[in-house]
Structures are given as C-alpha cells and as structure tokens.
Design a protein around this motif. Structure first.
Motif, PDB file in Angstrom:
ATOM      1  N   VAL A  87     -20.950  34.293 -26.536  1.00  0.00           N
ATOM      2  CA  VAL A  87     -20.382  35.149 -25.493  1.00  0.00           C
ATOM      3  C   VAL A  87     -21.448  36.002 -24.821  1.00  0.00           C
ATOM      4  O   VAL A  87     -21.404  36.219 -23.596  1.00  0.00           O
ATOM      5  N   GLU A  88     -22.455  36.470 -25.577  1.00  0.00           N
ATOM      6  CA  GLU A  88     -23.473  37.312 -24.961  1.00  0.00           C
ATOM      7  C   GLU A  88     -24.403  36.542 -24.026  1.00  0.00           C
ATOM      8  O   GLU A  88     -25.133  37.145 -23.221  1.00  0.00           O
ATOM      9  N   ASP A  89     -24.334  35.221 -24.105  1.00  0.00           N
ATOM     10  CA  ASP A  89     -25.187  34.385 -23.255  1.00  0.00           C
ATOM     11  C   ASP A  89     -24.435  33.779 -22.068  1.00  0.00           C
ATOM     12  O   ASP A  89     -25.027  33.039 -21.275  1.00  0.00           O
ATOM     13  N   VAL A  90     -23.149  34.083 -21.943  1.00  0.00           N
ATOM     14  CA  VAL A  90     -22.349  33.551 -20.836  1.00  0.00           C
ATOM     15  C   VAL A  90     -22.602  34.395 -19.584  1.00  0.00           C
ATOM     16  O   VAL A  90     -22.428  35.616 -19.603  1.00  0.00           O
ATOM     17  N   ALA A  91     -23.014  33.745 -18.512  1.00  0.00           N
ATOM     18  CA  ALA A  91     -23.233  34.445 -17.248  1.00  0.00           C
ATOM     19  C   ALA A  91     -21.904  34.843 -16.626  1.00  0.00           C
ATOM     20  O   ALA A  91     -20.917  34.099 -16.710  1.00  0.00           O
ATOM     21  N   TRP A  92     -21.879  36.002 -15.986  1.00  0.00           N
ATOM     22  CA  TRP A  92     -20.655  36.500 -15.357  1.00  0.00           C
ATOM     23  C   TRP A  92     -20.132  35.503 -14.313  1.00  0.00           C
ATOM     24  O   TRP A  92     -18.934  35.253 -14.224  1.00  0.00           O
ATOM     25  N   HIS A  93     -21.031  34.896 -13.554  1.00  0.00           N
ATOM     26  CA  HIS A  93     -20.621  33.917 -12.551  1.00  0.00           C
ATOM     27  C   HIS A  93     -19.922  32.729 -13.202  1.00  0.00           C
ATOM     28  O   HIS A  93     -18.908  32.227 -12.693  1.00  0.00           O
ATOM     29  N   ASP A  94     -20.457  32.260 -14.336  1.00  0.00           N
ATOM     30  CA  ASP A  94     -19.848  31.116 -15.023  1.00  0.00           C
ATOM     31  C   ASP A  94     -18.472  31.475 -15.571  1.00  0.00           C
ATOM     32  O   ASP A  94     -17.547  30.648 -15.562  1.00  0.00           O
ATOM     33  N   TRP A  95     -18.336  32.697 -16.079  1.00  0.00           N
ATOM     34  CA  TRP A  95     -17.033  33.182 -16.550  1.00  0.00           C
ATOM     35  C   TRP A  95     -16.032  33.170 -15.397  1.00  0.00           C
ATOM     36  O   TRP A  95     -14.930  32.624 -15.510  1.00  0.00           O
ATOM     37  N   GLN A  96     -16.419  33.769 -14.274  1.00  0.00           N
ATOM     38  CA  GLN A  96     -15.516  33.860 -13.132  1.00  0.00           C
ATOM     39  C   GLN A  96     -15.123  32.484 -12.600  1.00  0.00           C
ATOM     40  O   GLN A  96     -13.949  32.250 -12.275  1.00  0.00           O
ATOM     41  N   THR A  97     -16.091  31.590 -12.520  1.00  0.00           N
ATOM     42  CA  THR A  97     -15.803  30.259 -11.982  1.00  0.00           C
ATOM     43  C   THR A  97     -14.803  29.519 -12.854  1.00  0.00           C
ATOM     44  O   THR A  97     -13.849  28.903 -12.362  1.00  0.00           O
ATOM     45  N   CYS A  98     -14.992  29.577 -14.160  1.00  0.00           N
ATOM     46  CA  CYS A  98     -14.077  28.893 -15.078  1.00  0.00           C
ATOM     47  C   CYS A  98     -12.670  29.468 -14.973  1.00  0.00           C
ATOM     48  O   CYS A  98     -11.685  28.725 -14.905  1.00  0.00           O
ATOM     49  N   LEU A  99     -12.566  30.796 -14.941  1.00  0.00           N
ATOM     50  CA  LEU A  99     -11.245  31.426 -14.835  1.00  0.00           C
ATOM     51  C   LEU A  99     -10.602  31.146 -13.483  1.00  0.00           C
ATOM     52  O   LEU A  99      -9.390  30.888 -13.394  1.00  0.00           O
ATOM     53  N   ASN A 100     -11.400  31.174 -12.415  1.00  0.00           N
ATOM     54  CA  ASN A 100     -10.852  30.954 -11.073  1.00  0.00           C
ATOM     55  C   ASN A 100     -10.253  29.565 -10.927  1.00  0.00           C
ATOM     56  O   ASN A 100      -9.183  29.390 -10.336  1.00  0.00           O
ATOM     57  N   VAL A 101     -10.946  28.556 -11.449  1.00  0.00           N
ATOM     58  CA  VAL A 101     -10.457  27.181 -11.301  1.00  0.00           C
ATOM     59  C   VAL A 101      -9.327  26.898 -12.283  1.00  0.00           C
ATOM     60  O   VAL A 101      -8.249  26.424 -11.900  1.00  0.00           O
ATOM     61  N   THR A 102      -9.557  27.203 -13.549  1.00  0.00           N
ATOM     62  CA  THR A 102      -8.629  26.778 -14.601  1.00  0.00           C
ATOM     63  C   THR A 102      -7.351  27.606 -14.617  1.00  0.00           C
ATOM     64  O   THR A 102      -6.242  27.049 -14.718  1.00  0.00           O
ATOM     65  N   LEU A 103      -7.467  28.916 -14.507  1.00  0.00           N
ATOM     66  CA  LEU A 103      -6.283  29.779 -14.509  1.00  0.00           C
ATOM     67  C   LEU A 103      -5.836  30.103 -13.089  1.00  0.00           C
ATOM     68  O   LEU A 103      -4.649  30.013 -12.767  1.00  0.00           O
ATOM     69  N   GLY A 104      -6.791  30.434 -12.241  1.00  0.00           N
ATOM     70  CA  GLY A 104      -6.437  30.737 -10.852  1.00  0.00           C
ATOM     71  C   GLY A 104      -5.824  29.545 -10.152  1.00  0.00           C
ATOM     72  O   GLY A 104      -4.874  29.680  -9.370  1.00  0.00           O
ATOM     73  N   GLY A 105      -6.347  28.347 -10.421  1.00  0.00           N
ATOM     74  CA  GLY A 105      -5.779  27.150  -9.812  1.00  0.00           C
ATOM     75  C   GLY A 105      -4.352  26.898 -10.249  1.00  0.00           C
ATOM     76  O   GLY A 105      -3.502  26.492  -9.446  1.00  0.00           O
ATOM     77  N   ALA A 106      -4.076  27.137 -11.528  1.00  0.00           N
ATOM     78  CA  ALA A 106      -2.696  26.984 -12.021  1.00  0.00           C
ATOM     79  C   ALA A 106      -1.774  28.008 -11.360  1.00  0.00           C
ATOM     80  O   ALA A 106      -0.628  27.695 -10.997  1.00  0.00           O
ATOM     81  N   PHE A 107      -2.275  29.229 -11.199  1.00  0.00           N
ATOM     82  CA  PHE A 107      -1.479  30.273 -10.540  1.00  0.00           C
ATOM     83  C   PHE A 107      -1.143  29.883  -9.100  1.00  0.00           C
ATOM     84  O   PHE A 107       0.015  29.962  -8.676  1.00  0.00           O
ATOM     85  N   LEU A 108      -2.158  29.455  -8.329  1.00  0.00           N
ATOM     86  CA  LEU A 108      -1.901  29.104  -6.938  1.00  0.00           C
ATOM     87  C   LEU A 108      -0.973  27.902  -6.833  1.00  0.00           C
ATOM     88  O   LEU A 108      -0.112  27.832  -5.935  1.00  0.00           O
TER      89      LEU A 108
END
Length: 251
Positions: A87-108
């Motif tokens: 977790v300490e090595d995960v980039a903020w951009h990579d976190w956001q991208t994964c959440l945006n596509v995987t969860l955000g895509g399901a929401f939309l």
C-alpha cells in the motif's frame, strides 16, 4: 427480443457473457475501450467504443440504447486490475484510476440504466465484483477496495430499485483462466519473489475444487441471473470461484 448490455464485452469474461446471452436469444450490445477487439466481435452484436469512467460517454451510450427500445439486462463488467504493490508503494494516480474505472464505471452504468429499467418496470443489473470483494488481498489495495465498493453499490441498488421490479446482484469470480490473470500471476510473482508457477499453484490450492474457473462459468451465471429463473434473486453476492478459501497464494 430481450436486450443485454455488457460493458468491457469485447474480450475475456465480458465476451463470454455476450456469447452466452446471444445463445440465449438476446440482442447483444457491448462496450469496450479496445477498438480492435470491438471490430472482432460478431457482426450481429452492437459494439460501441466507450470509456465507462467518462460520464458524457456513458450518458450518450444509454441515450442510444433508449432510442433502440431500452434494455432488459445490464452487466456492469468493466474493471482494471490496478497495481500490484504494498500500500505504501501505490501511486495516488494508480489508486484513482483503478477506483474510477472499476467502481466509478459500475456506478455510471447503474445510474443511466436505472431510469430505462424503471420505465419498463423490470430489469436485471449484474455487477462483476471479485473474490477480492469478499476477502482482503495483500498487494492489491486499489482493486480490493474497488471490488468491495461494487458489492456495497449492488446492495444499495437492490434496495432502491427492487420496488420498481429491478433486481441487482454481484458475481464474484475467482481466478479466471486467461491473459488478464496471467498478468496478475506475473506481477504477484515479482512482488513476492516467487515463480509464476508457484503463484498459480497457490491460487489453485486456495480453492476447495483446486482449480481456476473459466470465463464461460461466469457467463453462465450471468445468464441465469438475468433470466426469469432468478426472478426472486436480488441483493446477492454469488461467488463462481471453485470455493476460495485462502486469498493469499503461497507456494
């Protein structure tokens, strides 16, 4: 003829879903970001290049679907693996991208499908989560968080939309044979200092059936959940994983 929409439907699990619904007599619509894969889809399918994390593109997609007569079953299947790292090595951009596509895509997908289904007084939403949405997964924080979020979204949809005759369920695949899982195996092997074969064996050993699953296994469950045979099945988290017992593969 009933209509199904499958996001990320040009390959892998999504493509298998499209094939299974087509075999069951559905008019199949699929979306994907991969133009070449969309071009290779069966000509009878309606294929659209859409980024599920883009609000405008998703709104436009469902306007097209509404003009075509609406939709009966929607498979919110799109998602990305995200990084494999502590977790300490995960980039903020990579976190956001994964959440945006995987969860955000399901929401939309649900956001724009719901009004069409409400107008019909019926429908089935099938969200692809993962066994990572049931267990914690070491080195997979963004993916696991997104897939847990998909289940929370599904539970809420089931409660909100049930009075309108709309069902919502989540399928949790385990380790699925194919190119995407091969990438996961390779990355986990590097992250854990193991061989690819040892990681594979660990995943298989972590199931009671000692096996990976096939995309077709997931697709068959989706067709059932979209059918009248599942008319009273809603709000459920259904694993198709050979019974995963240990989410942390070990040699």
């Amino acid at each position: 003829m009933s209509r199904v929409l499958v996001t990320a439907g040009a390959s892998g699990i999504g493509f298998a879903m499209g094939q299974a619904f087509a075999a069951a007599g559905y008019d199949v619509w699929v979306t994907d970001v991969d133009e070449a894969a969309l071009d290779a889809c069966p000509p009878a399918w309606t294929a659209r290049q859409v980024d599920v994390s883009d609000d405008d593109q998703m709104r436009g997609l469902f306007e097209q679907i509404a003009s075509a007569g609406g939709v009966d079953v929607v498979c919110a299947n799109a998602g990305i693996a995200g990084p494999t790292a502590l977790v300490e090595d995960v980039a903020w951009h990579d976190w956001q991208t994964c959440l945006n596509v995987t969860l955000g895509g399901a929401f939309l997908t649900a956001k724009y499908a719901a009004p069409l289904m409400k107008a019909r007084g019926a429908g089935a939403l099938i969200l692809t989560s993962s066994t990572a949405g049931v267990f914690g997964y070491p080195n997979r924080a963004p993916y696991a968080a997104a897939k847990w979020g998909v289940i929370g979204l599904m539970k809420t949809l089931a409660m909100e939309l049930g009075p309108h005759g709309i069902r919502a369920n989540a399928i949790c695949p385990g380790a699925v044979e194919g190119p995407r899982m091969e990438g996961v195996l390779t990355r986990e092997a590097v992250a854990k200092g193991m061989t690819r074969d040892d990681v594979y064996a660990g995943y298989a050993a972590g199931t009671s059936m000692r096996t990976f699953v096939r995309a077709e296994d997931i697709a068959n469950m989706a067709v059932f959940l979209g059918s009248d045979g599942a008319a009273r099945v809603s709000g459920q988290v259904i694993s198709v994983d050979g019974h995963t017992e240990n989410p942390d593969p070990k040699p």
